[in-house]
Design a protein around this motif. Structure first.
Motif, mmCIF file in Angstrom:
data_model
loop_
_atom_site.group_PDB
_atom_site.id
_atom_site.type_symbol
_atom_site.label_atom_id
_atom_site.label_comp_id
_atom_site.label_asym_id
_atom_site.label_seq_id
_atom_site.Cartn_x
_atom_site.Cartn_y
_atom_site.Cartn_z
ATOM 1 N N TRP A 1 0.807 -1.225 0.000
ATOM 2 C CA TRP A 1 0.000 0.000 0.000
ATOM 3 C C TRP A 1 0.839 1.274 0.000
ATOM 4 C CZ3 TRP A 1 -0.152 -3.789 3.774
ATOM 5 C CH2 TRP A 1 0.551 -3.526 4.952
ATOM 6 N N LEU A 2 2.158 1.134 -0.002
ATOM 7 C CA LEU A 2 3.023 2.313 0.075
ATOM 8 C C LEU A 2 3.274 2.889 -1.318
ATOM 9 C CD1 LEU A 2 5.546 1.142 2.818
ATOM 10 C CD2 LEU A 2 3.432 2.471 3.070
ATOM 11 N N ILE A 3 2.223 3.523 -1.853
ATOM 12 C CA ILE A 3 2.276 4.128 -3.187
ATOM 13 C C ILE A 3 1.793 5.570 -3.073
ATOM 14 C CG2 ILE A 3 1.482 3.980 -5.582
ATOM 15 C CD1 ILE A 3 0.782 1.049 -5.042
ATOM 16 N N GLY A 4 2.545 6.504 -3.619
ATOM 17 C CA GLY A 4 2.116 7.894 -3.629
ATOM 18 C C GLY A 4 2.473 8.629 -2.346
ATOM 19 N N ASN A 5 1.784 9.766 -2.117
ATOM 20 C CA ASN A 5 2.054 10.581 -0.937
ATOM 21 C C ASN A 5 1.419 9.960 0.305
ATOM 22 O OD1 ASN A 5 -0.718 11.282 -0.943
ATOM 23 N ND2 ASN A 5 -0.322 13.075 -2.241
ATOM 24 N N SER A 6 1.586 10.611 1.448
ATOM 25 C CA SER A 6 1.125 10.025 2.712
ATOM 26 C C SER A 6 -0.385 9.817 2.732
ATOM 27 C CB SER A 6 1.556 10.900 3.894
ATOM 28 O OG SER A 6 1.019 12.210 3.767
ATOM 29 N N ASN A 7 -1.142 10.755 2.186
ATOM 30 C CA ASN A 7 -2.602 10.602 2.160
ATOM 31 C C ASN A 7 -3.014 9.417 1.278
ATOM 32 O OD1 ASN A 7 -3.084 12.764 3.867
ATOM 33 N ND2 ASN A 7 -3.272 14.245 2.191
ATOM 34 N N ALA A 8 -2.335 9.268 0.141
ATOM 35 C CA ALA A 8 -2.640 8.151 -0.747
ATOM 36 C C ALA A 8 -2.309 6.822 -0.071
ATOM 37 C CB ALA A 8 -1.854 8.285 -2.052
ATOM 38 N N ARG A 9 -1.216 6.788 0.659
ATOM 39 C CA ARG A 9 -0.815 5.556 1.346
ATOM 40 C C ARG A 9 -1.833 5.172 2.423
ATOM 41 N NH1 ARG A 9 5.745 5.489 2.080
ATOM 42 N NH2 ARG A 9 6.275 5.748 -0.129
ATOM 43 N N ILE A 10 -2.284 6.153 3.172
ATOM 44 C CA ILE A 10 -3.280 5.890 4.214
ATOM 45 C C ILE A 10 -4.575 5.381 3.590
ATOM 46 C CG2 ILE A 10 -4.742 6.998 5.956
ATOM 47 C CD1 ILE A 10 -2.345 8.849 6.564
ATOM 48 N N SER A 11 -4.982 5.988 2.485
ATOM 49 C CA SER A 11 -6.213 5.564 1.813
ATOM 50 C C SER A 11 -6.087 4.139 1.277
ATOM 51 C CB SER A 11 -6.551 6.520 0.663
ATOM 52 O OG SER A 11 -6.861 7.805 1.157
ATOM 53 N N ARG A 12 -4.928 3.821 0.705
ATOM 54 C CA ARG A 12 -4.718 2.460 0.204
ATOM 55 C C ARG A 12 -4.693 1.451 1.353
ATOM 56 N NH1 ARG A 12 -2.871 2.128 -5.224
ATOM 57 N NH2 ARG A 12 -2.450 4.170 -6.160
ATOM 58 N N PHE A 13 -4.113 1.837 2.470
ATOM 59 C CA PHE A 13 -4.091 0.949 3.628
ATOM 60 C C PHE A 13 -5.522 0.671 4.116
ATOM 61 C CE2 PHE A 13 -3.690 0.261 8.279
ATOM 62 C CZ PHE A 13 -2.955 -0.922 8.240
ATOM 63 N N LYS A 14 -6.352 1.697 4.154
ATOM 64 C CA LYS A 14 -7.756 1.510 4.534
ATOM 65 C C LYS A 14 -8.462 0.588 3.539
ATOM 66 C CE LYS A 14 -8.380 5.956 6.893
ATOM 67 N NZ LYS A 14 -9.047 7.297 6.838
ATOM 68 N N PHE A 15 -8.137 0.753 2.255
ATOM 69 C CA PHE A 15 -8.718 -0.106 1.226
ATOM 70 C C PHE A 15 -8.388 -1.569 1.503
ATOM 71 C CE2 PHE A 15 -7.905 -2.507 -2.680
ATOM 72 C CZ PHE A 15 -9.108 -2.388 -3.352
ATOM 73 N N TRP A 16 -7.115 -1.847 1.796
ATOM 74 C CA TRP A 16 -6.711 -3.231 2.033
ATOM 75 C C TRP A 16 -7.295 -3.778 3.323
ATOM 76 C CZ3 TRP A 16 -5.668 -6.197 -1.591
ATOM 77 C CH2 TRP A 16 -4.900 -5.791 -2.683
ATOM 78 N N THR A 17 -7.361 -2.947 4.350
ATOM 79 C CA THR A 17 -7.946 -3.388 5.611
ATOM 80 C C THR A 17 -9.410 -3.776 5.417
ATOM 81 O OG1 THR A 17 -6.444 -1.928 6.847
ATOM 82 C CG2 THR A 17 -8.386 -2.738 8.004
ATOM 83 N N ARG A 18 -10.149 -2.941 4.702
ATOM 84 C CA ARG A 18 -11.560 -3.240 4.414
ATOM 85 C C ARG A 18 -11.684 -4.504 3.561
ATOM 86 N NH1 ARG A 18 -12.947 1.363 1.949
ATOM 87 N NH2 ARG A 18 -12.538 0.522 -0.135
ATOM 88 N N THR A 19 -10.804 -4.638 2.580
ATOM 89 C CA THR A 19 -10.832 -5.812 1.707
ATOM 90 C C THR A 19 -10.632 -7.095 2.503
ATOM 91 O OG1 THR A 19 -10.037 -4.576 -0.219
ATOM 92 C CG2 THR A 19 -9.674 -6.953 -0.222
ATOM 93 N N MET A 20 -9.641 -7.107 3.375
ATOM 94 C CA MET A 20 -9.378 -8.312 4.171
ATOM 95 C C MET A 20 -10.530 -8.619 5.128
ATOM 96 S SD MET A 20 -6.593 -9.726 3.146
ATOM 97 C CE MET A 20 -6.699 -9.150 1.458
ATOM 98 N N GLU A 21 -11.171 -7.598 5.664
ATOM 99 C CA GLU A 21 -12.338 -7.825 6.521
ATOM 100 C C GLU A 21 -13.444 -8.532 5.743
ATOM 101 O OE1 GLU A 21 -13.150 -7.289 9.712
ATOM 102 O OE2 GLU A 21 -11.109 -6.663 10.222
ATOM 103 N N ARG A 22 -13.661 -8.133 4.515
ATOM 104 C CA ARG A 22 -14.725 -8.730 3.708
ATOM 105 C C ARG A 22 -14.414 -10.175 3.330
ATOM 106 N NH1 ARG A 22 -15.720 -3.437 -0.192
ATOM 107 N NH2 ARG A 22 -17.183 -2.349 1.192
ATOM 108 N N THR A 23 -13.137 -10.510 3.218
ATOM 109 C CA THR A 23 -12.788 -11.880 2.821
ATOM 110 C C THR A 23 -13.092 -12.891 3.922
ATOM 111 O OG1 THR A 23 -10.482 -11.758 3.599
ATOM 112 C CG2 THR A 23 -10.927 -11.021 1.349
ATOM 113 N N ARG A 24 -13.347 -12.432 5.123
ATOM 114 C CA ARG A 24 -13.613 -13.357 6.230
ATOM 115 C C ARG A 24 -14.873 -14.174 5.980
ATOM 116 N NH1 ARG A 24 -11.896 -10.504 11.932
ATOM 117 N NH2 ARG A 24 -10.001 -9.504 11.182
#
Length: 441
Positions: A180-203
């Motif tokens: 998720w470490l792509i782009g500036n700090s705001n982009a990285r945080i947003s991508r991290f939230k995306f992945w966190t939400r994605t993994m929650e849904r895979t449960r």
């Protein structure tokens, strides 16, 4: 009147080339099992269903309406917003329309995890699809452990630069290489939230089909995740089915005629994929000058909008030495006898195509899962070397290492057999059959 037998399988890829292509290949395999696969893609992706012999339903992503086109259009965040807020209602309507003749199940790319919730809402069986390495999935799925161990902060920011190895047989990466470490700090945080939400849904998933080979993680590989989702390796899909015309862009086949005139194993092929802007204007120019200085023949996939880094007159200067195209028929190029080496971003599809074609690799990962793939290529499989820049000494040094490594051809042959040989292919197809038997129960 409802049909007696459910044969429809709806497949929802993430709308990027490296995700749509393997999903279409999976759909093609389902036809062999007597099923009727239907791929759901946004209407900005132009693929003729006749070309791929697969049913396709297009839906709007909402970015062409009411002045909502983004700048640049359809970047990661615009697509994410569309997937979360615009596409679900359209997809639910498609499901309701298709239900009359029976939907057996949905297969959803994890990056399009919004569709998992729609499937659950409609009471339809759903399987996840991961188009990359199992190792990358496990890395992202270990976010809770990385938080607990103090490797990352609550926003996904690395807290140190120490090596990371999440399992015994996985090569090490640094915390700076997390997907998720792509782009500036705001982009990285947003991508991290995306992945966190994605993994929650895979449960909620009962099955996860992975576009990888059975022995990717060897004895360490487990057949379940932390949440009891059954993992079924069904890849690499590029070896099970060949679909020529699933590219978003027109392929320039003139490079094949050019290759016919080159010495065997002399050409360096360069491509940095289709999704992330490759390397930036300054690095484009640096690589261009380094290629020219080596005097080695090359084919470089470089879109028109990415050529602004080239010096004036460069294309004319290298017209005899090299060939620059906007998009190439990659498998045809890689399998051509004139190509000896491949400078790649280490995308998973490209990595598997290189192994299938038995080409030595120069690696320059840019984003996402590419750093994990590169670690396997360089550290574990030893079929390529990583370069850190595009100066002449970087390029020549990398080429010299792969050319002088006498054992590399043998290692590539072994890896090709392990991933794509008869035994590996049978295991993959057995896993697909197991999945289909389960969903038909």
């Amino acid at each position: 009147m409802k049909c007696k037998k459910k044969t429809k399988v709806l497949l929802v890829p993430y709308p990027a080339q490296g995700h749509v292509t393997p999903m279409i290949k999976l759909a093609s395999l389902l036809i062999n099992h007597g099923l009727n696969p239907i791929v759901i893609i946004p209407n900005f992706i132009k693929i003729d269903s006749k070309d791929v012999n697969i049913s396709i339903i297009s839906i709007s992503d909402g970015l062409d309406q009411d002045g909502l086109i983004t700048s640049p259009p359809r970047d990661f965040f615009a697509i994410e917003n569309s997937m979360e807020n615009y596409m679900p209602c359209q997809f639910e309507k498609i499901i309701r329309d298709q239900e009359e003749c029976g939907i057996l199940c949905l297969i959803v790319d994890l990056l399009a995890s919004w569709a998992i919730e729609i499937a659950n809402k409609c009471g339809i069986q759903v399987a996840g699809f991961w188009p990359a390495m199992l190792a990358t999935y496990k890395l992202i799925n270990s976010i809770p452990e990385m938080l607990h161990d103090g490797i990352i902060s609550e926003t996904g920011c690395p807290l140190h630069n120490d090596p990371i190895c999440r399992s015994f047989c996985q090569p090490t990466i640094t915390s700076q290489d997390l997907p998720w470490l792509i782009g500036n700090s705001n982009a990285r945080i947003s991508r991290f939230k995306f992945w966190t939400r994605t993994m929650e849904r895979t449960r909620t998933l009962k099955w996860l089909l992975i576009n990888t080979f059975q022995d990717e993680c060897h004895k360490d590989q487990k057949n379940t995740t932390n949440f009891n989702t059954q993992i079924l390796p069904i890849g690499p899909l590029n070896t099970h089915v060949t679909i020529k015309n699933s590219s978003f862009w027109k392929e320039d086949s003139s490079c094949l005629d050019w290759l016919d005139k080159q010495v065997v194993n002399s050409v360096l092929y360069i491509s940095f994929g289709s999704w992330v802007s490759p390397i930036g204007e300054a690095k484009v120019n640096s690589l261009a000058l380094a290629l020219e200085a080596t005097k080695r023949p090359f084919i470089w996939v470089l879109g028109p909008s990415w050529r602004q880094g080239l010096q004036k007159g460069y294309l004319e200067r290298i017209s005899k030495q090299g060939k620059i195209v906007s998009w190439a028929p990659q498998m045809d190029v890689l399998q051509h006898k004139g190509v000896g080496y491949y400078l790649t971003h280490c995308g998973w599809n490209s990595t598997m195509e290189a192994i299938q074609s038995k080409k030595r690799l120069l690696c320059y990962p840019i984003a996402g899962d590419q750093f994990v793939n590169c670690a396997y290529i360089v550290q574990k499989w030893r079929i390529g070397v990583r370069i850190d820049g595009f100066r002449v000494k970087d390029l020549e040094g990398g080429l010299r290492k792969v050319m002088e490594d006498d054992g590399m051809s043998e290692r590539i042959d072994r890896l090709n057999e392990m991933t794509m040989g008869k035994v590996a292919s049978c295991k993959a197809m057995d896993n697909l059959t197991t999945f289909l038997s389960n969903v038909r129960m």
